[in-house]
Design a protein around this motif. Structure first.
Motif, PDB file in Angstrom:
ATOM      1  N   VAL A  85       0.972  -1.113  -0.179  1.00  0.00           N
ATOM      2  CA  VAL A  85      -0.147  -0.068  -0.096  1.00  0.00           C
ATOM      3  C   VAL A  85       1.059   1.269  -0.250  1.00  0.00           C
ATOM      4  O   VAL A  85       2.092   1.347   0.249  1.00  0.00           O
ATOM      5  CB  VAL A  85      -0.835   0.055   1.236  1.00  0.00           C
ATOM      6  CG1 VAL A  85      -2.078  -1.209   1.064  1.00  0.00           C
ATOM      7  CG2 VAL A  85      -0.227   0.065   2.701  1.00  0.00           C
ATOM      8  N   ASP A  90      -4.923   3.004   4.488  1.00  0.00           N
ATOM      9  CA  ASP A  90      -5.142   1.912   3.536  1.00  0.00           C
ATOM     10  C   ASP A  90      -4.711   0.513   4.005  1.00  0.00           C
ATOM     11  O   ASP A  90      -5.484  -0.447   3.787  1.00  0.00           O
ATOM     12  CB  ASP A  90      -4.553   2.015   2.139  1.00  0.00           C
ATOM     13  CG  ASP A  90      -5.073   3.100   1.292  1.00  0.00           C
ATOM     14  OD1 ASP A  90      -6.194   3.940   1.692  1.00  0.00           O
ATOM     15  OD2 ASP A  90      -4.261   3.906   0.631  1.00  0.00           O
ATOM     16  N   LYS A  94      -7.363  -2.540   4.824  1.00  0.00           N
ATOM     17  CA  LYS A  94      -7.548  -3.867   4.308  1.00  0.00           C
ATOM     18  C   LYS A  94      -7.082  -4.977   5.493  1.00  0.00           C
ATOM     19  O   LYS A  94      -7.503  -6.075   5.067  1.00  0.00           O
ATOM     20  CB  LYS A  94      -6.093  -3.989   3.269  1.00  0.00           C
ATOM     21  CG  LYS A  94      -6.448  -3.000   2.034  1.00  0.00           C
ATOM     22  CD  LYS A  94      -5.322  -3.162   0.820  1.00  0.00           C
ATOM     23  CE  LYS A  94      -5.683  -2.890  -0.503  1.00  0.00           C
ATOM     24  NZ  LYS A  94      -4.739  -3.176  -1.263  1.00  0.00           N
TER      25      LYS A  94
END
Length: 109
Positions: A85, A90, A94
């Motif tokens: 990432v 993020d 995730k």
């Protein structure tokens, strides 16, 4: 907070600073009080300036599940490579989603 690349006017130190930044890392912690589940991922800065996320010391009872779709970290086979990432936010999103999906499937399956 995300680590950013910096440029310096201290040219003699620029290479040393950039070399040091490559090995920066941070931890992502997932904890579910309801299930008493605790998992941790570690993000390492790679040479491209993005972050490689590894599942740190995957618990044995979940290892087979994650082994089926994760690559192993060549530097530490106990850590499973998850994804790359640009931002910590993020990575957290995730990782949390991955853990919740795998745990939910395992507990209902």
């Amino acid at each position: 907070m995300d680590l950013i690349d910096i440029e310096t006017s201290f040219e003699p130190y620029a290479e040393e600073i950039q070399e040091h930044l490559k090995y920066r890392h941070w931890h992502i912690t997932y904890y579910s009080e309801e299930n008493d589940d605790y998992f941790e991922a570690i993000g390492y800065k790679n040479e491209q300036g993005t972050w490689d996320i590894f599942f740190n010391d995957c618990p044995k009872d979940y290892k087979k599940l994650f082994d089926s779709f994760c690559k192993k970290n060549p530097d530490d086979p106990n850590d499973l490579f998850l994804f790359t990432v640009k931002l910590r936010a993020d990575a957290e999103e995730k990782f949390f989603q991955l853990v919740e999906d795998v745990i939910a499937k395992r507990k209902t399956g």
